[in-house]
Motif scaffolding. Sequence first.
Motif, PDB file in Angstrom:
ATOM      1  N   UNK A  75       6.402   1.856   9.933  1.00 30.12           N
ATOM      2  CA  UNK A  75       7.042   3.181   9.924  1.00 30.12           C
ATOM      3  C   UNK A  75       8.388   3.127   9.196  1.00 30.12           C
ATOM      4  N   UNK A  76       9.159   2.057   9.418  1.00 34.61           N
ATOM      5  CA  UNK A  76      10.458   1.932   8.736  1.00 34.61           C
ATOM      6  C   UNK A  76      10.301   1.785   7.229  1.00 34.61           C
ATOM      7  N   UNK A  77       9.279   1.078   6.789  1.00 31.55           N
ATOM      8  CA  UNK A  77       9.033   0.974   5.352  1.00 31.55           C
ATOM      9  C   UNK A  77       8.689   2.349   4.766  1.00 31.55           C
ATOM     10  N   UNK A  78       7.895   3.121   5.502  1.00 31.81           N
ATOM     11  CA  UNK A  78       7.556   4.468   5.041  1.00 31.81           C
ATOM     12  C   UNK A  78       8.815   5.340   4.991  1.00 31.81           C
ATOM     13  N   UNK A  79       9.652   5.244   6.001  1.00 30.30           N
ATOM     14  CA  UNK A  79      10.907   6.007   6.009  1.00 30.30           C
ATOM     15  C   UNK A  79      11.817   5.598   4.864  1.00 30.30           C
ATOM     16  N   UNK A  80      11.853   4.310   4.562  1.00 30.48           N
ATOM     17  CA  UNK A  80      12.653   3.823   3.443  1.00 30.48           C
ATOM     18  C   UNK A  80      12.184   4.455   2.129  1.00 30.48           C
ATOM     19  N   UNK A  81      10.888   4.522   1.936  1.00 33.54           N
ATOM     20  CA  UNK A  81      10.337   5.145   0.729  1.00 33.54           C
ATOM     21  C   UNK A  81      10.701   6.627   0.686  1.00 33.54           C
ATOM     22  N   UNK A  82      10.560   7.290   1.822  1.00 36.74           N
ATOM     23  CA  UNK A  82      10.901   8.718   1.896  1.00 36.74           C
ATOM     24  C   UNK A  82      12.365   8.925   1.518  1.00 36.74           C
ATOM     25  N   UNK A  83      13.242   8.079   2.051  1.00 33.71           N
ATOM     26  CA  UNK A  83      14.675   8.204   1.750  1.00 33.71           C
ATOM     27  C   UNK A  83      14.995   7.847   0.302  1.00 33.71           C
ATOM     28  N   UNK A  84      14.405   6.765  -0.202  1.00 34.15           N
ATOM     29  CA  UNK A  84      14.651   6.344  -1.586  1.00 34.15           C
ATOM     30  C   UNK A  84      14.221   7.395  -2.593  1.00 34.15           C
ATOM     31  N   UNK A  85      13.128   8.033  -2.311  1.00 30.65           N
ATOM     32  CA  UNK A  85      12.555   9.000  -3.266  1.00 30.65           C
ATOM     33  C   UNK A  85      12.938  10.427  -2.935  1.00 30.65           C
ATOM     34  N   UNK A  86      13.764  10.597  -1.912  1.00 31.04           N
ATOM     35  CA  UNK A  86      14.233  11.929  -1.502  1.00 31.04           C
ATOM     36  C   UNK A  86      13.063  12.873  -1.265  1.00 31.04           C
ATOM     37  N   UNK A  87      12.103  12.371  -0.518  1.00 31.88           N
ATOM     38  CA  UNK A  87      10.911  13.176  -0.186  1.00 31.88           C
ATOM     39  C   UNK A  87      11.261  14.072   0.986  1.00 31.88           C
ATOM     40  N   UNK A  88      10.905  15.333   0.845  1.00 35.95           N
ATOM     41  CA  UNK A  88      11.211  16.320   1.896  1.00 35.95           C
ATOM     42  C   UNK A  88       9.979  16.618   2.687  1.00 35.95           C
ATOM     43  N   UNK A 123       0.833  -1.205   0.000  1.00 38.94           N
ATOM     44  CA  UNK A 123       0.000   0.000   0.000  1.00 38.94           C
ATOM     45  C   UNK A 123       0.869   1.257   0.000  1.00 38.94           C
ATOM     46  N   UNK A 124       1.947   1.222   0.775  1.00 45.33           N
ATOM     47  CA  UNK A 124       2.863   2.365   0.814  1.00 45.33           C
ATOM     48  C   UNK A 124       3.512   2.602  -0.550  1.00 45.33           C
ATOM     49  N   UNK A 125       3.956   1.537  -1.184  1.00 42.00           N
ATOM     50  CA  UNK A 125       4.568   1.695  -2.510  1.00 42.00           C
ATOM     51  C   UNK A 125       3.553   2.179  -3.548  1.00 42.00           C
ATOM     52  N   UNK A 126       2.314   1.768  -3.402  1.00 41.57           N
ATOM     53  CA  UNK A 126       1.272   2.266  -4.308  1.00 41.57           C
ATOM     54  C   UNK A 126       1.070   3.764  -4.085  1.00 41.57           C
ATOM     55  N   UNK A 127       1.092   4.196  -2.825  1.00 36.46           N
ATOM     56  CA  UNK A 127       0.993   5.635  -2.541  1.00 36.46           C
ATOM     57  C   UNK A 127       2.166   6.388  -3.170  1.00 36.46           C
ATOM     58  N   UNK A 128       3.355   5.817  -3.047  1.00 37.26           N
ATOM     59  CA  UNK A 128       4.537   6.457  -3.637  1.00 37.26           C
ATOM     60  C   UNK A 128       4.416   6.540  -5.152  1.00 37.26           C
ATOM     61  N   UNK A 129       3.842   5.509  -5.752  1.00 37.76           N
ATOM     62  CA  UNK A 129       3.665   5.515  -7.204  1.00 37.76           C
ATOM     63  C   UNK A 129       2.693   6.611  -7.618  1.00 37.76           C
ATOM     64  N   UNK A 130       1.641   6.796  -6.853  1.00 41.06           N
ATOM     65  CA  UNK A 130       0.682   7.867  -7.138  1.00 41.06           C
ATOM     66  C   UNK A 130       1.397   9.211  -7.041  1.00 41.06           C
ATOM     67  N   UNK A 131       2.134   9.406  -5.949  1.00 42.77           N
ATOM     68  CA  UNK A 131       3.041  10.533  -5.827  1.00 42.77           C
ATOM     69  C   UNK A 131       2.443  11.920  -5.696  1.00 42.77           C
ATOM     70  N   UNK A 132       1.142  12.028  -5.509  1.00 47.62           N
ATOM     71  CA  UNK A 132       0.542  13.354  -5.322  1.00 47.62           C
ATOM     72  C   UNK A 132       0.923  13.887  -3.940  1.00 47.62           C
ATOM     73  N   UNK A 133       0.661  15.166  -3.738  1.00 41.93           N
ATOM     74  CA  UNK A 133       0.952  15.797  -2.445  1.00 41.93           C
ATOM     75  C   UNK A 133       0.238  15.035  -1.308  1.00 41.93           C
ATOM     76  N   UNK A 134      -1.003  14.689  -1.551  1.00 39.96           N
ATOM     77  CA  UNK A 134      -1.797  13.963  -0.549  1.00 39.96           C
ATOM     78  C   UNK A 134      -1.179  12.591  -0.262  1.00 39.96           C
ATOM     79  N   UNK A 135      -0.788  11.866  -1.297  1.00 36.67           N
ATOM     80  CA  UNK A 135      -0.198  10.535  -1.129  1.00 36.67           C
ATOM     81  C   UNK A 135       1.119  10.622  -0.361  1.00 36.67           C
ATOM     82  N   UNK A 136       1.942  11.605  -0.686  1.00 36.27           N
ATOM     83  CA  UNK A 136       3.226  11.790  -0.001  1.00 36.27           C
ATOM     84  C   UNK A 136       2.992  12.136   1.471  1.00 36.27           C
TER      85      UNK A 136
END
Length: 183
Positions: A170-183, A142-155
């Motif tokens: 939480x660690x999976x979400x942090x991993x996505x944030x780090x991988x995608x350089x989400x600020x 589900x988290x990766x699907x949110x990342x794929x959508x990538x809208x402001x709301x999803x992020x």
Amino acid sequence: MTQVQLELLIQRLIKDPQKYNRIEPERVKEKKDRVFCKVFFGQEGINHTYVIELLSDSIDSHNELELDLLLMLLTHFNSVKYYCINLAPLLIQPWHHFHDRIAGMLEFESEEQITDYLYQGSMYRCDNLEYESNYCEFNRKCLYALAKIGTHKAINYIKTVSTCENCIIANHALKIINERHIV
């Protein structure tokens, strides 16, 4: 769904692939799919309106057998993208055992309209899976699907999940944030 339709689905989606050891030659698959569609839908290809009706009926009646066969049908015909909005609410419904499979289907066919369901799925505690697990892999999907959508709301949903009490999620979400350089 009628008994004849159930038998058609079982024949085409389970028995035929087993006959070919789950791998059918392409020409055989195409021919069998055409015949199946003509008998099941009364037309050459899938009748999307009718599939939505069947999905709604199986969901309303909490019929796991029918839902299982319909999920197999969508996968078989590579048509998940047409049903994301119908499948997404199932991520957080406890009556079935297909959370992980549905999350996997939606992970690659995500649409913005299902963002709220994906967020709820990313936080959902699964007690009702096809397999035993202390941690539901479908939360990650589900988290990766949110990342794929990538809208402001999803992020923002991913950021929210990164602060949840379940450290694995939480660690999976942090991993996505780090991988995608989400600020």
